[in-house]
Design a protein around this motif. Sequence first.
Motif, PDB file in Angstrom:
ATOM      1  N   ARG A 198       0.835  -1.208   0.000  1.00  0.00           N
ATOM      2  CA  ARG A 198       0.000   0.000   0.000  1.00  0.00           C
ATOM      3  C   ARG A 198       0.868   1.255   0.000  1.00  0.00           C
ATOM      4  O   ARG A 198       0.631   2.195  -0.776  1.00  0.00           O
ATOM      5  CB  ARG A 198      -0.934  -0.002   1.212  1.00  0.00           C
ATOM      6  N   LYS A 199       1.900   1.250   0.842  1.00  0.00           N
ATOM      7  CA  LYS A 199       2.800   2.395   0.916  1.00  0.00           C
ATOM      8  C   LYS A 199       3.549   2.592  -0.407  1.00  0.00           C
ATOM      9  O   LYS A 199       3.705   3.720  -0.890  1.00  0.00           O
ATOM     10  CB  LYS A 199       3.796   2.189   2.068  1.00  0.00           C
ATOM     11  N   LYS A 200       3.999   1.493  -1.008  1.00  0.00           N
ATOM     12  CA  LYS A 200       4.712   1.584  -2.286  1.00  0.00           C
ATOM     13  C   LYS A 200       3.823   2.172  -3.378  1.00  0.00           C
ATOM     14  O   LYS A 200       4.272   2.982  -4.195  1.00  0.00           O
ATOM     15  CB  LYS A 200       5.206   0.194  -2.703  1.00  0.00           C
ATOM     16  N   MET A 201       2.558   1.760  -3.395  1.00  0.00           N
ATOM     17  CA  MET A 201       1.649   2.262  -4.427  1.00  0.00           C
ATOM     18  C   MET A 201       1.346   3.741  -4.226  1.00  0.00           C
ATOM     19  O   MET A 201       1.245   4.498  -5.194  1.00  0.00           O
ATOM     20  CB  MET A 201       0.359   1.440  -4.420  1.00  0.00           C
ATOM     21  N   ILE A 202       1.195   4.157  -2.976  1.00  0.00           N
ATOM     22  CA  ILE A 202       0.939   5.574  -2.701  1.00  0.00           C
ATOM     23  C   ILE A 202       2.148   6.418  -3.121  1.00  0.00           C
ATOM     24  O   ILE A 202       1.997   7.481  -3.749  1.00  0.00           O
ATOM     25  CB  ILE A 202       0.620   5.787  -1.212  1.00  0.00           C
ATOM     26  N   ILE A 203       3.339   5.944  -2.804  1.00  0.00           N
ATOM     27  CA  ILE A 203       4.555   6.675  -3.185  1.00  0.00           C
ATOM     28  C   ILE A 203       4.683   6.741  -4.700  1.00  0.00           C
ATOM     29  O   ILE A 203       4.995   7.801  -5.275  1.00  0.00           O
ATOM     30  CB  ILE A 203       5.798   6.022  -2.557  1.00  0.00           C
ATOM     31  N   THR A 204       4.443   5.624  -5.377  1.00  0.00           N
ATOM     32  CA  THR A 204       4.539   5.588  -6.835  1.00  0.00           C
ATOM     33  C   THR A 204       3.543   6.548  -7.474  1.00  0.00           C
ATOM     34  O   THR A 204       3.889   7.312  -8.385  1.00  0.00           O
ATOM     35  CB  THR A 204       4.280   4.161  -7.356  1.00  0.00           C
ATOM     36  N   THR A 205       2.304   6.524  -6.990  1.00  0.00           N
ATOM     37  CA  THR A 205       1.282   7.426  -7.525  1.00  0.00           C
ATOM     38  C   THR A 205       1.661   8.886  -7.292  1.00  0.00           C
ATOM     39  O   THR A 205       1.493   9.737  -8.185  1.00  0.00           O
ATOM     40  CB  THR A 205      -0.077   7.129  -6.873  1.00  0.00           C
ATOM     41  N   SER A 206       2.182   9.183  -6.116  1.00  0.00           N
ATOM     42  CA  SER A 206       2.576  10.563  -5.794  1.00  0.00           C
ATOM     43  C   SER A 206       3.720  11.023  -6.675  1.00  0.00           C
ATOM     44  O   SER A 206       3.716  12.163  -7.183  1.00  0.00           O
ATOM     45  CB  SER A 206       2.964  10.661  -4.320  1.00  0.00           C
ATOM     46  N   VAL A 207       4.714  10.171  -6.882  1.00  0.00           N
ATOM     47  CA  VAL A 207       5.869  10.545  -7.704  1.00  0.00           C
ATOM     48  C   VAL A 207       5.451  10.773  -9.152  1.00  0.00           C
ATOM     49  O   VAL A 207       5.839  11.768  -9.785  1.00  0.00           O
ATOM     50  CB  VAL A 207       6.968   9.469  -7.614  1.00  0.00           C
ATOM     51  N   VAL A 208       4.654   9.857  -9.695  1.00  0.00           N
ATOM     52  CA  VAL A 208       4.193  10.008 -11.082  1.00  0.00           C
ATOM     53  C   VAL A 208       3.366  11.274 -11.238  1.00  0.00           C
ATOM     54  O   VAL A 208       3.548  12.042 -12.206  1.00  0.00           O
ATOM     55  CB  VAL A 208       3.380   8.765 -11.510  1.00  0.00           C
ATOM     56  N   SER A 209       2.474  11.540 -10.299  1.00  0.00           N
ATOM     57  CA  SER A 209       1.629  12.741 -10.378  1.00  0.00           C
ATOM     58  C   SER A 209       2.461  14.006 -10.291  1.00  0.00           C
ATOM     59  O   SER A 209       2.249  14.952 -11.068  1.00  0.00           O
ATOM     60  CB  SER A 209       0.585  12.719  -9.254  1.00  0.00           C
TER      61      SER A 209
ATOM     62  N   ILE B  55      -0.778   0.421 -15.450  1.00  0.00           N
ATOM     63  CA  ILE B  55       0.058  -0.748 -15.736  1.00  0.00           C
ATOM     64  C   ILE B  55       1.087  -0.960 -14.632  1.00  0.00           C
ATOM     65  O   ILE B  55       1.324  -2.094 -14.188  1.00  0.00           O
ATOM     66  CB  ILE B  55       0.754  -0.577 -17.101  1.00  0.00           C
ATOM     67  N   ILE B  56       1.683   0.118 -14.147  1.00  0.00           N
ATOM     68  CA  ILE B  56       2.694   0.011 -13.095  1.00  0.00           C
ATOM     69  C   ILE B  56       2.087  -0.529 -11.801  1.00  0.00           C
ATOM     70  O   ILE B  56       2.633  -1.443 -11.173  1.00  0.00           O
ATOM     71  CB  ILE B  56       3.352   1.389 -12.853  1.00  0.00           C
ATOM     72  N   LEU B  57       0.937   0.007 -11.388  1.00  0.00           N
ATOM     73  CA  LEU B  57       0.333  -0.397 -10.118  1.00  0.00           C
ATOM     74  C   LEU B  57      -0.169  -1.841 -10.162  1.00  0.00           C
ATOM     75  O   LEU B  57       0.012  -2.595  -9.202  1.00  0.00           O
ATOM     76  CB  LEU B  57      -0.822   0.546  -9.771  1.00  0.00           C
ATOM     77  N   VAL B  58      -0.794  -2.234 -11.271  1.00  0.00           N
ATOM     78  CA  VAL B  58      -1.260  -3.615 -11.389  1.00  0.00           C
ATOM     79  C   VAL B  58      -0.070  -4.574 -11.382  1.00  0.00           C
ATOM     80  O   VAL B  58      -0.118  -5.645 -10.756  1.00  0.00           O
ATOM     81  CB  VAL B  58      -2.100  -3.796 -12.668  1.00  0.00           C
ATOM     82  N   SER B  59       1.007  -4.190 -12.059  1.00  0.00           N
ATOM     83  CA  SER B  59       2.214  -5.030 -12.076  1.00  0.00           C
ATOM     84  C   SER B  59       2.804  -5.174 -10.683  1.00  0.00           C
ATOM     85  O   SER B  59       3.257  -6.263 -10.299  1.00  0.00           O
ATOM     86  CB  SER B  59       3.260  -4.427 -13.024  1.00  0.00           C
ATOM     87  N   MET B  60       2.786  -4.094  -9.911  1.00  0.00           N
ATOM     88  CA  MET B  60       3.292  -4.159  -8.540  1.00  0.00           C
ATOM     89  C   MET B  60       2.469  -5.127  -7.699  1.00  0.00           C
ATOM     90  O   MET B  60       3.018  -5.884  -6.884  1.00  0.00           O
ATOM     91  CB  MET B  60       3.273  -2.757  -7.909  1.00  0.00           C
TER      92      MET B  60
END
Length: 324
Positions: A58-69, A137-142
């Motif tokens: 969950r933390k990884k996905m939130i960080i990834t979404t924040s960085v991409v945004s 694609i990134i989040l589903v892959s994670m």
Amino acid sequence: MYLFTGSVIARLSGAIFYGNALFSQILTWNFITSWQDLSYHWARSERAFPLLQDDTIRKKMIITTSVVSACAFLEHVLSMMAATGFDCPPEEYFERYILSSHGFLLNSYEYRLYLGVPIFLLSKFATIMWNFQDLIIILVSMGLTSKYRRLNWRTYCIIKTVKHNKYNQSIKKQVQTWRRLRQAYVQQAALVRRVGDKLSALILLSNLNNLYFICLQLFLGINNEQGPPINRIYYMLSLSWLISRACGVVLAAADIQIHSQSVLPLLQTTCHGCNVEVDRLKTQLKFDWVALQGMGLFSLDRTLLLKVAAAIIKYELILIMFDN
């Protein structure tokens, strides 16, 4: 980019940009509507063979979404600054931005505010969809990779238990344990393929779109060596962001293929003739290729990065050869 607003390249790029937004919206909606069925099969695979929860996903996905945004927002703000410059009067900013970024649609004498506002809103929507399709694609892959990591960790624990015979399990119980583990890998591979079937068109669209715009930025960079500092800054950051995002899509999806076979070397070195289920599991992991695909045309593994890099280098060499 605004130097080419009336060229064929600008018209083609505009058509691809908005065409990508349209198809991305359709394909994303198709994936969202199928998520209920996918989540059912995902949950069923979790219940069939319970594993330790991944508390970090969950933390990884939130960080990834924040960085991409954040990166997408910064890149787009710089593109607007590069399109208008710093000498633009505030009252003329909107008009100059529309004519500069969408000169392939409007000439200066055709500009009207009632045309500029819808174009402005559509361009923001298209930009959001461009980044959103890669993020999906990134989040589903994670998520799929996380399941493989937990399966592999369970395999390590089982190997350690069997090796030391920690719980004095009978041969029959060991066979049952290995059978359930093998079936869990089968279910996970089936889940990846089920998700991949729904994502394959979006994966193809994303990779083709990213490749085109990376090549376009390289072309514009070669032909615009001189220009205002903001344009050069935007060019470098935009190209870096495009490459980083495209690589992020491939690497995130490639982790699925890597982790689907990462436990195989350990099985081959530590489990020689343990039982028939171990042999079946080794054969299954060795020959069952598990990876997300783009409509069956290519698989998302790390070798794809080398192939794309080779294609871009060839493109650059052709540009240099024919550059006057």
